[in-house]
Enzyme design. Structure first.
Site, mmCIF file in Angstrom:
data_model
loop_
_atom_site.group_PDB
_atom_site.id
_atom_site.type_symbol
_atom_site.label_atom_id
_atom_site.label_comp_id
_atom_site.label_asym_id
_atom_site.label_seq_id
_atom_site.Cartn_x
_atom_site.Cartn_y
_atom_site.Cartn_z
ATOM 1 N N ARG A 77 0.283 3.663 -3.551
ATOM 2 C CA ARG A 77 -0.114 4.782 -3.303
ATOM 3 C C ARG A 77 0.689 5.888 -3.630
ATOM 4 N NH1 ARG A 77 -0.321 4.631 1.835
ATOM 5 N NH2 ARG A 77 -2.586 3.647 2.349
ATOM 6 N N ASN B 224 -0.464 7.911 -7.373
ATOM 7 C CA ASN B 224 -1.034 9.862 -6.746
ATOM 8 C C ASN B 224 0.161 9.697 -7.760
ATOM 9 O OD1 ASN B 224 -2.834 10.594 -5.115
ATOM 10 N ND2 ASN B 224 -1.512 8.510 -4.151
ATOM 11 N N SER C 191 1.131 -1.012 -0.387
ATOM 12 C CA SER C 191 -0.343 -0.256 -0.220
ATOM 13 C C SER C 191 0.700 1.624 -0.043
ATOM 14 C CB SER C 191 -0.999 -0.339 0.861
ATOM 15 O OG SER C 191 -0.394 0.121 3.210
#
Lengths: 156, 287
Positions: free
Chosen positions: B214, B218, B210
């Site tokens: 992440r 992004n 994660s």
């Protein structure tokens, strides 16, 4: 988005970067920050101590001033006492001196009076003789009347 | 960034040009085991030179500036830049103190490194998307992806390093038996050992994944939006219409830039804080 050997290269770079950052930046800077904290704490403590010292000094100065004032008052009192004593003494001295001088003057006056009396006595004798001669119209023999004259002189 | 797009669009107008443009921008400079046609890595043993170059360049910059600041520290009269670095350091230090139980001298430098490196690598995203590839193409480099954090290798490299640290400290603090027990009896107690093993394994593996995904997601998305905005002026400009599309592109680009400035900072911050949290969890005795 294939996973390649780039991953390994980046991992190595990451580990090295952590090591370098710790070595050149975090270590020196956090040490400096700790030192600065300590210095500030020390400075504040010193300032506090200075303030305390100042208070103590002020208190002591006040006490000293009070003591000095008391001492000065005491000295003044003493000086006054001494001055009074001196004045008294001077007064006594002056009186004694005056009395002495008065006595001397009185003695002088007496002596002068006596001398004048002696002188007058002599003069009175001659005046009396001259007066008597006039009255008698002739010379009085001093020798023969000397006894009478001396008696008169003694009576004056 | 419009010039490049305009000239490219002039060469190949139509949908094919757009796809090619985006694909070109999302292709790393691959050496080693690469596909000669798509220029994508076809095996593990290949290197993304652009990712490595910019990643190392920024790392070197951090070390150099850190060394400059660290070697001329003035505790009494801090200069402007020293103040700035002290502020960052203080900020990271506060995060660590608030989040991390106990004391470990590694955590704070690790957090600071993550914050600085991730933020600066993300910051590459704010450089006009066509500028660096254009410069590269003039000196003969065909592909260039300037933002290292849009390469999954970079984000995964960091999250895996963090994962290794998490496992290391878990075993060190809880002991090998304690660590094993965590897999066996967590989260449902001793009657669901097989479920527990699966659950805990997923939970542990989710941490690095994660973290990496992440950040990557992004930044990749952000880069893609920049590319799409760059295309507005490029592909649609025909004559007088340019007077409409070009200002729109500028306005949109500026808006996304300002928003993205927040995103890159936030992503760097999240990566840092989650790293501290995961390592803090590794340092607690009871789960």
């Amino acid at each position: 988005m294939n996973i390649t050997a780039t991953l390994i290269a980046q991992m190595i770079a990451f580990v090295l970067l952590i090591w370098f950052v710790n070595k050149v930046l975090w270590g020196p800077m956090s040490a400096m920050l700790v030192e600065r904290q300590k210095r500030i704490a020390d400075g504040l403590a010193a300032a506090e101590k200075g303030k305390h010292d100042l208070e103590l000094a002020e208190k002591r100065a006040k006490e000293e001033l009070q003591t000095a004032k008391a001492k000065a008052a005491e000295i003044m009192a003493q000086a006054e006492k001494r001055a009074n004593a001196i004045v008294d003494e001077a007064r006594v001295n002056a009186r004694t001196e005056g009395e002495r001088q008065l006595a001397a003057a009185q003695a002088e006056i007496e002596r002068e009076t006596n001398r004048a009396k002696e002188q007058l006595r002599g003069q009175v004798a001659s005046v009396a003789m001259a007066g008597a001669a006039r009255i008698l119209k002739r010379e009085i023999d001093a020798k023969s009347h000397g006894e009478v004259l001396n008696d008169v002189i003694a009576q004056i | 960034m419009g010039d490049r797009v305009l000239s490219e669009a002039a060469h190949n107008s139509g949908g094919g040009g757009t796809v090619e443009y985006i694909q070109h921008h999302l292709t790393n400079l691959c050496v080693g085991d690469c596909d000669p046609v798509t220029h994508q890595a076809s095996g593990f043993w290949s290197l993304h030179l652009d990712t490595l170059f910019f990643g190392y360049l920024i790392a070197a910059l951090i070390v150099f500036v850190g060394w400059r600041v660290g070697s001329s520290l003035n505790p009494d009269k801090p200069s402007g830049f020293q103040n700035f670095v002290e502020m960052i350091l203080d900020f990271v230090s506060t995060q660590v103190k608030d989040t991390f139980p106990g004391h470990n001298p590694l955590i704070a430098p690790l957090a600071l490194t993550i914050f600085l490196w991730v933020f600066l690598m993300n910051f590459m995203d704010l450089i006009p998307v066509d500028l660096l590839p254009l410069i590269a193409s003039t000196i003969g480099i065909p592909y260039l992806k300037a933002v290292p954090t849009t390469d999954l290798n970079t984000t995964l490299a960091m999250s895996l390093t963090v994962f290794v640290l998490v496992v290391f400290y878990s075993i060190k603090v809880k002991g090998p038996v304690g660590y094993l027990k965590m897999f066996l009896f967590h989260p449902f107690g001793k009657f669901f050992v097989p479920v527990n093993i699966v659950m805990t394994t997923i939970e542990e593996l989710a941490k690095p994944l994660s973290l990496a995904l992440r950040l990557f997601g992004n930044l990749f998305a952000g880069e893609l939006v920049f590319l799409l905005i760059a295309l507005i002026g490029g592909t649609l400009t025909v004559g007088a219409a340019a007077f409409f599309w070009f200002p729109l592109q500028v306005v949109l680009d500026l808006g996304w830039l300002i928003f993205h400035l927040l995103v890159i900072t936030l992503q760097a911050f999240i990566f840092m804080v989650l790293t501290i949290v995961y390592l803090g969890m590794a340092h607690t005795e009871e789960h």
